[in-house]
Design an enzyme around this catalytic site. Sequence first.
Site, PDB file in Angstrom:
ATOM      1  N   ASP A 241      58.229   4.965  12.347  1.00  0.00           N
ATOM      2  CA  ASP A 241      57.732   4.097  13.415  1.00  0.00           C
ATOM      3  C   ASP A 241      57.880   2.667  12.907  1.00  0.00           C
ATOM      4  OD1 ASP A 241      57.021   6.425  14.649  1.00  0.00           O
ATOM      5  OD2 ASP A 241      54.859   6.103  14.592  1.00  0.00           O
TER       6      ASP A 241
ATOM      7  N   ASP B 165      54.603  11.925  24.609  1.00  0.00           N
ATOM      8  CA  ASP B 165      53.353  11.543  23.934  1.00  0.00           C
ATOM      9  C   ASP B 165      52.159  12.142  24.680  1.00  0.00           C
ATOM     10  OD1 ASP B 165      54.691   9.798  22.057  1.00  0.00           O
ATOM     11  OD2 ASP B 165      54.938   8.375  23.701  1.00  0.00           O
TER      12      ASP B 165
HETATM   13  O1  1PR Z   1      58.043   4.345  25.694  1.00  0.00           O
HETATM   14  O2  1PR Z   1      60.500   4.566  25.596  1.00  0.00           O
HETATM   15  O3  1PR Z   1      59.405   2.472  24.834  1.00  0.00           O
HETATM   16  O4  1PR Z   1      59.217   4.585  23.536  1.00  0.00           O
HETATM   17  C1  1PR Z   1      58.212   4.229  22.643  1.00  0.00           C
HETATM   18  C2  1PR Z   1      58.266   5.213  21.502  1.00  0.00           C
HETATM   19  O5  1PR Z   1      57.390   4.758  20.495  1.00  0.00           O
HETATM   20  C3  1PR Z   1      57.846   6.604  21.915  1.00  0.00           C
HETATM   21  O6  1PR Z   1      58.711   7.534  21.317  1.00  0.00           O
HETATM   22  C4  1PR Z   1      56.442   6.740  21.333  1.00  0.00           C
HETATM   23  O7  1PR Z   1      56.232   8.061  20.854  1.00  0.00           O
HETATM   24  C5  1PR Z   1      56.467   5.775  20.170  1.00  0.00           C
HETATM   25  N1  1PR Z   1      55.179   5.112  19.922  1.00  0.00           N
HETATM   26  C6  1PR Z   1      54.630   4.167  20.701  1.00  0.00           C
HETATM   27  N2  1PR Z   1      53.470   3.759  20.128  1.00  0.00           N
HETATM   28  C7  1PR Z   1      53.300   4.449  19.019  1.00  0.00           C
HETATM   29  C8  1PR Z   1      52.185   4.328  18.074  1.00  0.00           C
HETATM   30  O8  1PR Z   1      52.071   5.062  17.103  1.00  0.00           O
HETATM   31  N3  1PR Z   1      51.292   3.387  18.336  1.00  0.00           N
HETATM   32  N4  1PR Z   1      54.552   6.165  17.868  1.00  0.00           N
HETATM   33  C9  1PR Z   1      54.369   5.311  18.873  1.00  0.00           C
HETATM   34  C10 1PR Z   1      54.663   7.438  18.032  1.00  0.00           C
HETATM   35  C11 1PR Z   1      54.516   9.361  16.892  1.00  0.00           C
HETATM   36  C12 1PR Z   1      55.447  10.056  16.065  1.00  0.00           C
HETATM   37  C13 1PR Z   1      54.922  10.155  14.671  1.00  0.00           C
HETATM   38  C14 1PR Z   1      54.499  11.580  14.594  1.00  0.00           C
HETATM   39  C15 1PR Z   1      54.359  12.130  13.239  1.00  0.00           C
HETATM   40  N5  1PR Z   1      54.650   7.970  16.776  1.00  0.00           N
HETATM   41  O9  1PR Z   1      56.720   9.595  16.089  1.00  0.00           O
HETATM   42  O10 1PR Z   1      55.920   9.774  13.824  1.00  0.00           O
HETATM   43  O11 1PR Z   1      53.266  11.711  15.309  1.00  0.00           O
HETATM   44  O12 1PR Z   1      53.362  11.498  12.530  1.00  0.00           O
HETATM   45  P1  1PR Z   1      52.604  12.246  11.354  1.00  0.00           P
HETATM   46  O13 1PR Z   1      53.590  13.182  10.738  1.00  0.00           O
HETATM   47  O14 1PR Z   1      52.218  11.163  10.413  1.00  0.00           O
HETATM   48  O15 1PR Z   1      51.446  12.940  11.977  1.00  0.00           O
HETATM   49  P2  1PR Z   1      59.263   3.956  24.988  1.00  0.00           P
END
Ligand code: 1PR
Length: 546
Positions: free
Chosen positions: A239, A398
């Site tokens: 991320d 999500d």
């Molecule tokens: O909506 O098309 O602009 O895409 C935004 C992207 O950014 C989406 O894929 C969304 O999942 C991601 N995203 C947005 N905000 C966050 C955040 O964390 N605040 N991250 C975010 C999502 C989730 C996973 C993470 C796993 C594994 N992150 O990718 O890497 O949950 O984590 P872990 O193994 O530590 O538990 P758009």
Amino acid sequence: MPKVHLLDYVAGNIRSLVNAVEKLGYEVDWIRSPEDVSRAEKLILPGVGHFGHCLSQLSQAGYLPAIQKHIDEGKPFMGVCVGLQALFEGSVEDPDVPGLGVVKGSLGRFDDSIKSVPHIGWNSASTAGQSMYDLRRDSKYYYVHTYRFPYVKGQLEGQGWTVATGTYGTETFVGAVAKGNIYATQFHPEKSGVAGLRTLRAFLNGQGAETLGSPSLPVDPVSSEAKDGLTRRVIACLDVRTNDQGDLVVTKGDQYDVREKNDARDVRNLGKPVEMAKKYYHDGADEVTFLNITSFRDCPIADLPMLEVLRQTSQTVFVPLTIGGGIRDTVDTDGTKVSALEIATMYFKSGADKVSIGSDAVIAAEEYYSLGRKLFGNTAIEQISRAYGNQAVVVSVDPKRVYVPKLDATRHNIIETKFPGPRGEPYCWYACTIKGGRETRDMDVVELAQAVEAMGAGELLLNCIDKDGSNTGFDLELITQVKNAVKIPVIASSGAGNPGHFEEVFSKTTTDAALGAGMFHRAEYTVKQVKDYLKDKGLVVRQFEQ
Ligand code: 1PR
């Protein structure tokens, strides 16, 4: 520098192939007209997307006779993926479009009754002991395709071809063919790590043709127990966002909150994206995913920081790269409208192999249902998959749990859960969210998955907000519900805290891949430790080759 000619028929992402060729010490010269083909000594036909699109483009631009002549003159020719398929007589993907017919036979579709399609991941290219451009029996190669030529012993060999095969489920298919000056691979050598670069080098150096069909090298005794078949895919996810000081950093949240829990509430900084991607590649990650978790709204599109991250990463990381975040129709800082397809194209040109769409997919799915499940070809998913193939479009989901007391408490797709809600509710459904979990929509994860599959998404990246950053393991109930709803591959994400969680998700669900983030970034475990653990448990994995 020696030269190799690549045919640019504007069919998709070929940046990765250029990077691989350059890494091997060759200079790429582009073929931009049929006349250019006669200048080529070594010619590579890359292929991404649809069989029909590829062949029609080549035919309309007048390339087919020139390619045929190159082959007939005995000059080295290599086809990759759809470039292999183009050598056959046809494909059920586009029955009206003829192929080159250099190989007799027509491609069919993988049977999706008991397995996910497309076939995505690392599989074998076994040559039954015959030498073929330095393919190794114990190596794994990266495939991504829906159509395949089924392997029937003796059929192609009878036409003089040496054949390498892979096995997916119960289907054994042609992974590569070679004869005389022709070499073609269904897998992507440019995305197959060291094993892929090795076979590409054999072609470029002209070492494969002379030894073709002779007994191959003895099998490496250390890894000789490796079996044929698709490996368990382990993905490292980064991320990425700019922190308050303006640096682009890899971060990681708990339930999507990426700020430190102290008073300062700084964005967690776990490292630099390109360096970390490189490390995970060398640890054996089968893919690397970058999620741009903030939209970099004030930045002109052409300067999107992730473009540079991809350019740099793809020069040294030879496994598939996915980029997500901000892939939607948008308006640039100067007021110019930029379509999602144009943004995706910029990412593909910078070295991405797949784009991942989050929020925009939910909005498109809402529209799909409100219009009576009709498709008009105008969504980002449809446009990008039409241009680059379904395999290039991932939908990142999500979801978060909504507990309910009774089965009929909502119209949504409900499961009975082993982990009851705060008031003891025995049921739940998974609500889709947008904008990084900030907004919850009245759509469940099954509805979303089925809608985006219909639109042409090739894969789902299934996060889970409740589990994100928890280190408590994947949400097996969520994964099972989604796997039962679609045919396309699903990547399980969120909650991985140790290698046992990967083994659990692979053995208790039918997930096609599993992704980890925090546990790798915090150096609690390496990707290699996860792979070693899975191997010890009897699961087939790809080991990083030096
Ligand atoms: O909506 O098309 O602009 O895409 C935004 C992207 O950014 C989406 O894929 C969304 O999942 C991601 N995203 C947005 N905000 C966050 C955040 O964390 N605040 N991250 C975010 C999502 C989730 C996973 C993470 C796993 C594994 N992150 O990718 O890497 O949950 O984590 P872990 O193994 O530590 O538990 P758009």
